[in-house]
Motif scaffolding. Structure first.
Motif, mmCIF file in Angstrom:
data_model
loop_
_atom_site.group_PDB
_atom_site.id
_atom_site.type_symbol
_atom_site.label_atom_id
_atom_site.label_comp_id
_atom_site.label_asym_id
_atom_site.label_seq_id
_atom_site.Cartn_x
_atom_site.Cartn_y
_atom_site.Cartn_z
ATOM 1 N N VAL A 182 0.836 -1.200 0.000
ATOM 2 C CA VAL A 182 0.000 0.000 0.000
ATOM 3 C C VAL A 182 0.867 1.245 0.000
ATOM 4 C CG1 VAL A 182 -1.589 1.342 1.419
ATOM 5 C CG2 VAL A 182 -2.007 -1.090 1.060
ATOM 6 N N THR A 183 1.903 1.243 0.849
ATOM 7 C CA THR A 183 2.800 2.394 0.938
ATOM 8 C C THR A 183 3.493 2.638 -0.389
ATOM 9 O OG1 THR A 183 3.210 1.791 3.231
ATOM 10 C CG2 THR A 183 4.706 3.407 2.252
ATOM 11 N N ARG A 184 3.986 1.558 -0.978
ATOM 12 C CA ARG A 184 4.701 1.680 -2.251
ATOM 13 C C ARG A 184 3.769 2.235 -3.326
ATOM 14 N NH1 ARG A 184 7.662 -3.182 -5.516
ATOM 15 N NH2 ARG A 184 5.616 -4.087 -5.255
ATOM 16 N N ALA A 185 2.529 1.731 -3.340
ATOM 17 C CA ALA A 185 1.566 2.209 -4.335
ATOM 18 C C ALA A 185 1.254 3.677 -4.120
ATOM 19 C CB ALA A 185 0.285 1.368 -4.269
ATOM 20 N N THR A 186 1.147 4.075 -2.860
ATOM 21 C CA THR A 186 0.843 5.463 -2.550
ATOM 22 C C THR A 186 1.980 6.386 -2.966
ATOM 23 O OG1 THR A 186 -0.479 4.753 -0.659
ATOM 24 C CG2 THR A 186 0.184 7.063 -0.709
ATOM 25 N N ILE A 187 3.197 5.951 -2.703
ATOM 26 C CA ILE A 187 4.355 6.778 -3.066
ATOM 27 C C ILE A 187 4.456 6.935 -4.570
ATOM 28 C CG2 ILE A 187 6.881 6.838 -3.107
ATOM 29 C CD1 ILE A 187 6.852 5.692 -0.291
ATOM 30 N N ALA A 224 2.352 6.077 -15.969
ATOM 31 C CA ALA A 224 0.895 6.004 -15.918
ATOM 32 C C ALA A 224 0.388 4.626 -15.474
ATOM 33 C CB ALA A 224 0.308 6.352 -17.277
ATOM 34 N N ALA A 225 1.131 3.605 -15.846
ATOM 35 C CA ALA A 225 0.646 2.269 -15.493
ATOM 36 C C ALA A 225 1.804 1.298 -15.403
ATOM 37 C CB ALA A 225 -0.375 1.775 -16.520
ATOM 38 N N ASP A 226 1.627 0.282 -14.601
ATOM 39 C CA ASP A 226 2.629 -0.767 -14.476
ATOM 40 C C ASP A 226 1.919 -2.099 -14.643
ATOM 41 O OD1 ASP A 226 4.651 -2.029 -11.700
ATOM 42 O OD2 ASP A 226 4.761 -2.383 -13.854
ATOM 43 N N ARG A 227 2.314 -2.849 -15.678
ATOM 44 C CA ARG A 227 1.713 -4.146 -15.929
ATOM 45 C C ARG A 227 0.184 -4.065 -15.941
ATOM 46 N NH1 ARG A 227 4.994 -7.177 -11.353
ATOM 47 N NH2 ARG A 227 4.647 -5.138 -10.441
ATOM 48 N N GLY A 228 -0.328 -3.078 -16.621
ATOM 49 C CA GLY A 228 -1.778 -2.986 -16.790
ATOM 50 C C GLY A 228 -2.513 -2.348 -15.632
ATOM 51 N N ARG A 229 -1.803 -2.022 -14.566
ATOM 52 C CA ARG A 229 -2.499 -1.415 -13.420
ATOM 53 C C ARG A 229 -2.179 0.069 -13.374
ATOM 54 N NH1 ARG A 229 -0.209 -6.095 -11.896
ATOM 55 N NH2 ARG A 229 -1.520 -7.764 -11.105
ATOM 56 N N LYS A 230 -3.210 0.902 -13.265
ATOM 57 C CA LYS A 230 -3.004 2.338 -13.229
ATOM 58 C C LYS A 230 -2.285 2.766 -11.960
ATOM 59 C CE LYS A 230 -7.117 4.127 -14.147
ATOM 60 N NZ LYS A 230 -8.269 4.673 -14.845
ATOM 61 N N ILE A 231 -1.325 3.669 -12.132
ATOM 62 C CA ILE A 231 -0.592 4.174 -10.968
ATOM 63 C C ILE A 231 -1.445 5.184 -10.200
ATOM 64 C CG2 ILE A 231 1.461 5.466 -10.230
ATOM 65 C CD1 ILE A 231 2.214 2.768 -11.337
ATOM 66 N N ILE A 232 -2.108 6.063 -10.963
ATOM 67 C CA ILE A 232 -2.981 7.046 -10.321
ATOM 68 C C ILE A 232 -4.368 6.420 -10.220
ATOM 69 C CG2 ILE A 232 -4.009 9.341 -10.494
ATOM 70 C CD1 ILE A 232 -1.463 10.168 -12.030
ATOM 71 N N ARG A 233 -4.701 6.015 -9.030
ATOM 72 C CA ARG A 233 -5.965 5.304 -8.819
ATOM 73 C C ARG A 233 -7.112 6.274 -8.701
ATOM 74 N NH1 ARG A 233 -3.273 2.488 -3.711
ATOM 75 N NH2 ARG A 233 -2.510 4.633 -3.602
ATOM 76 N N ASN A 234 -8.295 5.787 -8.962
ATOM 77 C CA ASN A 234 -9.501 6.588 -8.795
ATOM 78 C C ASN A 234 -9.449 7.924 -9.518
ATOM 79 O OD1 ASN A 234 -10.360 4.570 -6.990
ATOM 80 N ND2 ASN A 234 -9.202 5.564 -5.343
ATOM 81 N N ASP A 235 -8.846 7.944 -10.671
ATOM 82 C CA ASP A 235 -8.785 9.157 -11.466
ATOM 83 C C ASP A 235 -10.136 9.375 -12.136
ATOM 84 O OD1 ASP A 235 -6.152 10.327 -13.702
ATOM 85 O OD2 ASP A 235 -7.011 11.161 -11.867
ATOM 86 N N PRO A 236 -10.754 10.544 -11.963
ATOM 87 C CA PRO A 236 -12.074 10.759 -12.586
ATOM 88 C C PRO A 236 -11.970 10.810 -14.105
ATOM 89 C CG PRO A 236 -11.257 12.787 -11.580
ATOM 90 C CD PRO A 236 -10.291 11.712 -11.197
#
Lengths: 254, 136
Positions: free
Chosen positions: B102-107, B124-136
């Motif tokens: 969680v910490t790593r993702a937040t950083i 913007a993304a790592d292995r298909g997962r968005k780095i900036i979560r909950n982006d409108p």
């Protein structure tokens, strides 16, 4: 695994002495078989011998409880049913097409009669069956002691080698059946492999993106088995010292 | 028949089976999940000891959380006390890994947000997962 060159697309047919091929030619036919086709059922008489060119056959041991375990994979490196040349009539495992594709097939009797006339052809069959036996031993040890992630990687590499293609048309369900794993387990393992950039998959198709990385995920059994077939192949063509797979092994410092 | 999906918490960001399986009821889903855990763990128990499999019903409720250590047969030879210690230790490691992830993702998210706000290139993304979560 060395890629077969020449007109047959199957390493054993390529290696057959010319006079034998002449004898076999009129009985050989090339067919396309779809996934799930049972070539020979467990315990049945071997009536046809199959030489895959682009398809893949699984040898499966059915169990009374209904679950089955895969005992081997046969693709362009080999054949199913060759023991008919020794007069052995029944196939122990069920031979079922796992990946649809092309196969040469020939009725057992003409093949047996032709091979019987040639010491060279008999020696070829013996060496092939010897190689398969060694592979079966390695696979037995693998299935008993290596974890599922390594076994999956090993299976994918072998299937790619033996169909001559990095794109494998098969479902995760089928993969689960072959490896004795639940479909969910396959999905989770496939996701791990995808995260490492080794494969990509969509419904019904798995593509290998990075063979070296995938080999890093597999157990040593993959390279041990590949070495078995390299040696078998080298015995057949002593004049051809260098081929793609062998070059890679020559560079390998181990 | 309810559809059960699965999330694996591992040493990285975790993976999931989002297609799932249709199973008659939760009890059967639990047994299925235990089979999956055993298949993942078998022959590499030490390296999967802190993993956990979560089972969700019909995409909503988490119905089970199965720690791998709980099904680890290679620990069966331990006394009850030692076994208990092993399980607690695995749970602590799991908790640490969850926090770390969680910490790593937040950083990473913070870094990307800052770079983006400055008009600089950002991951913007790592292995298909968005780095900036909950982006409108």
């Amino acid at each position: 695994m060395a890629q077969p060159i020449g007109r047959w697309g199957n390493q054993l047919l390529e290696a057959m002495p010319q006079p034998i091929i002449q004898l076999l030619q009129e009985s050989l036919s090339h067919v396309t078989l779809s996934q799930g086709f049972v070539c020979i059922d467990a315990g049945d008489a071997i009536e046809q011998v199959y030489f895959p060119t682009s398809g893949l056959i699984s040898l499966v041991i059915p169990s009374r409880e209904g679950e089955s375990a895969e005992a081997g994979l046969v693709g362009l490196e080999g054949a199913v049913g060759l023991q008919i040349t020794f007069g052995r009539r029944l196939l122990f495992a069920r031979a079922i097409v796992q990946i649809a594709g092309g196969f040469y097939k020939i009725p057992a009797e003409p093949l047996r009669r032709a091979v019987e006339t040639s010491e060279e052809a008999k020696a070829l069959v013996y060496r092939y069956i010897e190689t398969r036996l060694a592979e079966a031993h390695q696979l037995g040890a693998c299935n008993a002691s290596h974890h599922s992630a390594m076994r999956l990687a090993r299976w994918l590499l072998q299937a790619a080698d033996r169909t001559g293609s990095n794109r494998l048309a098969l479902t995760q369900e089928l993969l689960g059946d072959m490896l004795g794993l639940r479909r969910t387990t396959i999905t989770l393992l496939a996701e791990h492999l995808k995260d490492r950039g080794t494969i990509r998959y969509s419904r019904g198709k798995i593509s290998i993106l990075d063979r070296d990385a995938l080999q890093g995920c597999a157990c040593d059994c993959y390279s041990v088995i590949r070495e078995l077939y390299s040696r078998f192949d080298a015995d057949l063509h002593p004049q051809n010292v260098s081929r793609v797979g062998d070059e890679r092994q020559a560079l390998d410092m181990r | 028949m309810p559809r059960y999906t699965f999330k694996l918490r591992d040493d990285d960001y975790g993976v999931e089976d989002s297609n799932g399986v249709n199973l008659p009821d939760a009890e059967i889903a639990y047994r299925y999940a235990c089979d999956v855990v055993r298949e993942l763990m078998n022959a590499r128990e030490p390296s999967t000891r802190s993993w956990q499999l979560e089972v969700y019903e019909d995409g909503q409720d988490k119905v089970f959380e199965i720690p791998f250590v709980a099904l680890d047969q290679t620990l069966d030879h331990l006394s009850a006390q030692m076994r208990d210690m092993a399980e607690r230790s695995a749970r602590q490691i799991r908790s640490f890994k969850d926090t770390y992830q969680v910490t790593r993702a937040t950083i990473r998210e913070a870094k990307s947000l800052v770079a983006r706000s400055r008009g600089k290139p950002y991951l913007a993304a790592d292995r298909g997962r968005k780095i900036i979560r909950n982006d409108p």
